[in-house]
Structure formats: C-alpha cells, structure tokens
Design a protein around this motif. Structure first.
Motif, PDB file in Angstrom:
ATOM      1  N   ASP A  80      47.189   7.057  12.204  1.00  0.00           N
ATOM      2  CA  ASP A  80      48.364   7.267  12.770  1.00  0.00           C
ATOM      3  C   ASP A  80      48.463   8.103  14.081  1.00  0.00           C
ATOM      4  O   ASP A  80      47.448   8.348  14.693  1.00  0.00           O
ATOM      5  N   VAL A  81      49.327   8.897  15.068  1.00  0.00           N
ATOM      6  CA  VAL A  81      49.214   9.883  16.040  1.00  0.00           C
ATOM      7  C   VAL A  81      50.217  11.074  15.450  1.00  0.00           C
ATOM      8  O   VAL A  81      51.271  11.150  15.308  1.00  0.00           O
ATOM      9  N   VAL A  82      49.029  12.181  15.561  1.00  0.00           N
ATOM     10  CA  VAL A  82      49.840  13.224  15.671  1.00  0.00           C
ATOM     11  C   VAL A  82      49.676  14.456  16.839  1.00  0.00           C
ATOM     12  O   VAL A  82      48.481  14.689  17.328  1.00  0.00           O
ATOM     13  N   GLY A  83      50.608  15.032  17.186  1.00  0.00           N
ATOM     14  CA  GLY A  83      50.327  15.938  18.402  1.00  0.00           C
ATOM     15  C   GLY A  83      50.267  15.112  19.325  1.00  0.00           C
ATOM     16  O   GLY A  83      49.455  15.558  20.075  1.00  0.00           O
ATOM     17  N   GLY A  84      50.098  13.419  19.226  1.00  0.00           N
ATOM     18  CA  GLY A  84      49.926  13.010  20.673  1.00  0.00           C
ATOM     19  C   GLY A  84      48.288  12.943  20.411  1.00  0.00           C
ATOM     20  O   GLY A  84      48.042  11.779  20.973  1.00  0.00           O
ATOM     21  N   HIS A  85      47.770  12.731  19.552  1.00  0.00           N
ATOM     22  CA  HIS A  85      46.541  12.692  18.616  1.00  0.00           C
ATOM     23  C   HIS A  85      46.372  11.705  18.034  1.00  0.00           C
ATOM     24  O   HIS A  85      46.947  11.315  17.343  1.00  0.00           O
ATOM     25  N   ALA A  86      45.217  10.434  18.332  1.00  0.00           N
ATOM     26  CA  ALA A  86      44.800   9.489  17.408  1.00  0.00           C
ATOM     27  C   ALA A  86      44.363  10.435  16.171  1.00  0.00           C
ATOM     28  O   ALA A  86      43.801  11.145  16.493  1.00  0.00           O
ATOM     29  N   VAL A  87      44.784   9.713  15.327  1.00  0.00           N
ATOM     30  CA  VAL A  87      44.299  10.744  13.923  1.00  0.00           C
ATOM     31  C   VAL A  87      44.352   9.418  12.828  1.00  0.00           C
ATOM     32  O   VAL A  87      45.014   8.459  12.785  1.00  0.00           O
ATOM     33  N   LYS A  88      42.722   9.268  11.649  1.00  0.00           N
ATOM     34  CA  LYS A  88      42.768   8.763  10.886  1.00  0.00           C
ATOM     35  C   LYS A  88      43.555   9.248   9.712  1.00  0.00           C
ATOM     36  O   LYS A  88      43.315  11.092   9.304  1.00  0.00           O
ATOM     37  N   LEU A  89      44.086   9.239   8.656  1.00  0.00           N
ATOM     38  CA  LEU A  89      44.490  10.038   7.746  1.00  0.00           C
ATOM     39  C   LEU A  89      44.046   9.290   6.576  1.00  0.00           C
ATOM     40  O   LEU A  89      43.530   7.901   6.331  1.00  0.00           O
ATOM     41  N   ARG A  90      43.752  10.078   5.216  1.00  0.00           N
ATOM     42  CA  ARG A  90      43.223   9.881   3.818  1.00  0.00           C
ATOM     43  C   ARG A  90      44.097  10.726   3.088  1.00  0.00           C
ATOM     44  O   ARG A  90      44.408  11.966   2.967  1.00  0.00           O
ATOM     45  N   PHE A  91      44.704  10.027   1.536  1.00  0.00           N
ATOM     46  CA  PHE A  91      44.965  10.631   0.931  1.00  0.00           C
ATOM     47  C   PHE A  91      43.871  10.763  -0.238  1.00  0.00           C
ATOM     48  O   PHE A  91      43.944   9.286  -1.041  1.00  0.00           O
ATOM     49  N   ASP A  92      44.142  11.267  -0.651  1.00  0.00           N
ATOM     50  CA  ASP A  92      43.664  11.419  -2.306  1.00  0.00           C
ATOM     51  C   ASP A  92      44.554  12.239  -3.344  1.00  0.00           C
ATOM     52  O   ASP A  92      45.014  12.973  -3.521  1.00  0.00           O
ATOM     53  N   TRP A  93      44.665  10.710  -3.983  1.00  0.00           N
ATOM     54  CA  TRP A  93      45.407  10.859  -5.921  1.00  0.00           C
ATOM     55  C   TRP A  93      44.170  10.682  -7.051  1.00  0.00           C
ATOM     56  O   TRP A  93      43.999  10.347  -7.166  1.00  0.00           O
ATOM     57  N   THR A  94      45.386  12.434  -7.525  1.00  0.00           N
ATOM     58  CA  THR A  94      44.581  12.287  -9.014  1.00  0.00           C
ATOM     59  C   THR A  94      45.455  12.333  -9.625  1.00  0.00           C
ATOM     60  O   THR A  94      46.199  12.689 -10.002  1.00  0.00           O
TER      61      THR A  94
END
Length: 148
Positions: free
Chosen positions: A104-118
């Motif tokens: 995604d893009v956050v605050g104008g910067h490319a970012v990788k996201l990770r969701f961890d579900w337990t």
C-alpha cells in the motif's frame, strides 16, 4: 486451510485497541481505545464481513477465501478514507495463526503490510508496516477481542 479458517471470528466483539497515534515509522506514542465489531459469514460461508465502530470512525473488512489459489484475501475500507478500498492482503492460516501480506501507500510512502491473526476464544489481530521491503517490521496496531 479452508473457507472455515475465520469461523472463530463470527459474532459480536468488544475490541481493545492499542495503536501508534501517528504514521508508523514517524511516531512512538501509543493510544488505547475501545470499539465494537460484528462479523458474519457471507457468500455461502466462503467469505465474511465485519464492521468495526469506534467513537469517531467506522471500518469494514471483507475476507474472501480463494480455493483455487488456496489463500485468503482481505480488503479494508474506513470512514476515514471515504470512497477508498485498500489493496488486498493475501495469506493463509497454519495451526491457528494467520499471516497476510500486501502493499500500500501510507503517508506518501510505499509500505508493505502484514496482518497476524491468532484464532481462538480471545482472538488477536496485529498490523505491522515495513518501509524496507520486508526486512524489518514495525507493529503499529494491536486488537484484542472479547466476545459480547
């Protein structure tokens, strides 16, 4: 892994949120607040939708299982970004732990996201961002769920 991986999450929840107040990578102040969530199966059980309501915003998540690719995809939308559906994260569960990745893009910067579900009786969700292509991760939001 199956279309039943998120069955633990169906129902109503009190949500205890702990979140970095500013854009991750630029702030360290954590805020805590409560919200409520309601999750239900749709599309014959191969997907689910939840809504989450806090004091000043509302969000919605669509999770859909793709049996051909054997993955879940997760989309997010929020009243804080009207008209925007975030790009999906993709992943799977192994032994009650789900890991999902996206870009995604956050605050104008490319970012990788990770969701961890337990999964379980008291589920937990964590979100982390990486600004270096996944070399390092910064957890910036934790949700702990209590069934209502």
């Amino acid at each position: 892994m199956s279309e039943n991986d998120f069955d633990f999450f169906h129902g109503r929840w009190r949500v205890l949120n702990r979140k970095i107040a500013d854009i991750p990578g630029r702030g360290t102040e954590w805020v805590e607040f409560e919200s409520e969530s309601d999750a239900r199966p749709v599309l014959g059980g191969g997907a689910n939708i939840d809504t989450i309501r806090a004091a000043d915003w509302e969000g919605m998540t669509l999770r859909q299982y793709d049996p051909a690719d054997d993955v879940w995809r997760i989309w997010w939308a929020s009243s804080r970004a009207p008209g925007k559906l975030d790009p999906p994260l993709e992943g799977r569960f192994t032994d009650g732990h789900g890991v999902f990745f996206g870009d995604d893009v956050v605050g104008g910067h490319a970012v990788k996201l990770r969701f961890d579900w337990t999964a379980g009786e008291a589920p937990e969700w964590r979100q982390a961002f990486s600004y270096d292509g996944g070399q390092t991760w910064e957890t910036n939001w934790v949700m702990r769920f209590e069934r209502l």
